[in-house]
Design a protein around this motif. Structure first.
Motif, short mmCIF file in Angstrom:
data_model
loop_
_atom_site.label_atom_id
_atom_site.label_comp_id
_atom_site.label_asym_id
_atom_site.label_seq_id
_atom_site.Cartn_x
_atom_site.Cartn_y
_atom_site.Cartn_z
N GLU A 109 70.81 44.09 44.90
CA GLU A 109 71.79 44.92 44.20
C GLU A 109 71.88 44.52 42.72
O GLU A 109 71.86 45.36 41.84
CB GLU A 109 73.17 44.80 44.87
CG GLU A 109 73.25 45.51 46.21
CD GLU A 109 74.56 45.27 46.96
OE1 GLU A 109 75.43 44.54 46.44
OE2 GLU A 109 74.69 45.80 48.07
N LEU A 110 71.93 43.22 42.47
CA LEU A 110 72.10 42.72 41.11
C LEU A 110 70.84 42.84 40.25
O LEU A 110 70.91 43.14 39.07
CB LEU A 110 72.53 41.25 41.13
CG LEU A 110 73.91 40.94 41.69
CD1 LEU A 110 74.09 39.43 41.87
CD2 LEU A 110 75.00 41.49 40.77
N VAL B 51 70.99 49.57 45.98
CA VAL B 51 72.26 49.53 46.71
C VAL B 51 72.10 50.38 47.96
O VAL B 51 71.70 51.55 47.88
CB VAL B 51 73.42 50.05 45.83
CG1 VAL B 51 74.73 50.03 46.61
CG2 VAL B 51 73.53 49.22 44.55
N MET B 52 72.36 49.78 49.12
CA MET B 52 72.16 50.48 50.39
C MET B 52 73.42 50.48 51.22
O MET B 52 74.22 49.57 51.12
CB MET B 52 71.07 49.78 51.20
CG MET B 52 69.69 49.84 50.62
SD MET B 52 68.59 48.88 51.66
CE MET B 52 67.10 49.79 51.42
N ALA C 77 71.56 51.56 56.41
CA ALA C 77 70.22 51.60 55.81
C ALA C 77 69.64 50.18 55.68
O ALA C 77 68.45 49.95 55.92
CB ALA C 77 70.26 52.27 54.44
N TRP C 78 70.51 49.23 55.32
CA TRP C 78 70.08 47.83 55.20
C TRP C 78 69.64 47.28 56.56
O TRP C 78 68.62 46.61 56.66
CB TRP C 78 71.21 47.01 54.60
CG TRP C 78 70.87 45.55 54.42
CD1 TRP C 78 71.36 44.52 55.15
CD2 TRP C 78 69.96 44.97 53.46
NE1 TRP C 78 70.82 43.32 54.70
CE2 TRP C 78 69.96 43.58 53.67
CE3 TRP C 78 69.16 45.51 52.44
CZ2 TRP C 78 69.18 42.71 52.91
CZ3 TRP C 78 68.39 44.64 51.69
CH2 TRP C 78 68.40 43.26 51.91
#
Length: 196
Positions: free
Chosen positions: A146-147, A152-153, A157-158
């Protein structure tokens, strides 16, 4: 390879991994590299690898994520360049340098090792897949993506992505297949339960 050479390599890589760019990585940081070094020794010992060969795999472990100091995608190429530069200055032989670079290269996803030394580093790098620490490490990786990758999920989804990754991943060494695979299957089942 002398113990002194390994010490200076460890110190050099530690400095890189404590630099601003790397120390902010939740997953691919100094702690991860330390774990990979530890697991490299562990697997090599079980597999009966000669000390001088173990040293080279350990050097590859020290350097394998240093490339994150310059860029995220394709960091292995930078790691290989940093390793080669350092080893040339330290008067390592061409064979030693080539062994280290091929080990680093093998850790690229999807992993593609060509010999036992590369296989050991690959399993040491993904050792956590077969441990009770997996879910925690996985959370750190998600945060890092994300960073640093703007990925971003949703939770679902992750989970789907990680289930697919664990299903397709195969440990390379006998140690990985006999010991770590069991833990990995347990982690896979945990993920599948979470998705239900």
């Amino acid at each position: 390879m002398t113990a002194m050479k390994i010490k200076s390599i460890t110190r050099y890589c530690s400095d890189i991994l404590h630099s601003d760019k790397c120390k902010n990585l939740p997953f691919h940081n100094f702690t991860h590299t330390q774990e990979v070094i530890e697991k490299t020794y562990l697997i090599s010992d079980v597999m009966g690898i000669k000390t001088e060969e173990v040293d080279l795999i350990v050097i590859a472990a020290c350097f394998h994520d240093t490339g994150f100091s310059e860029n995220y995608e394709g960091h292995e190429e930078v790691s290989k360049r940093l390793a080669a530069q350092f080893m040339e200055k330290a008067n390592c032989t061409k064979r030693e340098i080539e062994r280290v670079l091929s080990c680093i290269d093998a850790t690229k996803m999807p992993q593609n090792p060509h010999d036992i030394y590369e296989e050991i580093l690959c399993d040491a790098d993904l050792f956590h897949l077969g441990t009770s620490n997996f879910l925690y490490r996985n959370m750190l990786l998600r945060k890092e993506w994300e960073l640093f990758r703007d990925i971003v999920m949703t939770d679902e989804a992750w989970l789907v992505l990680n289930i697919k990754f664990l299903e397709e991943h195969q440990f390379k060494t006998a140690y990985g297949k006999e010991i770590l695979e069991k833990g990995k299957q347990e982690n896979l089942n945990k993920l599948k339960q979470l998705i239900r």
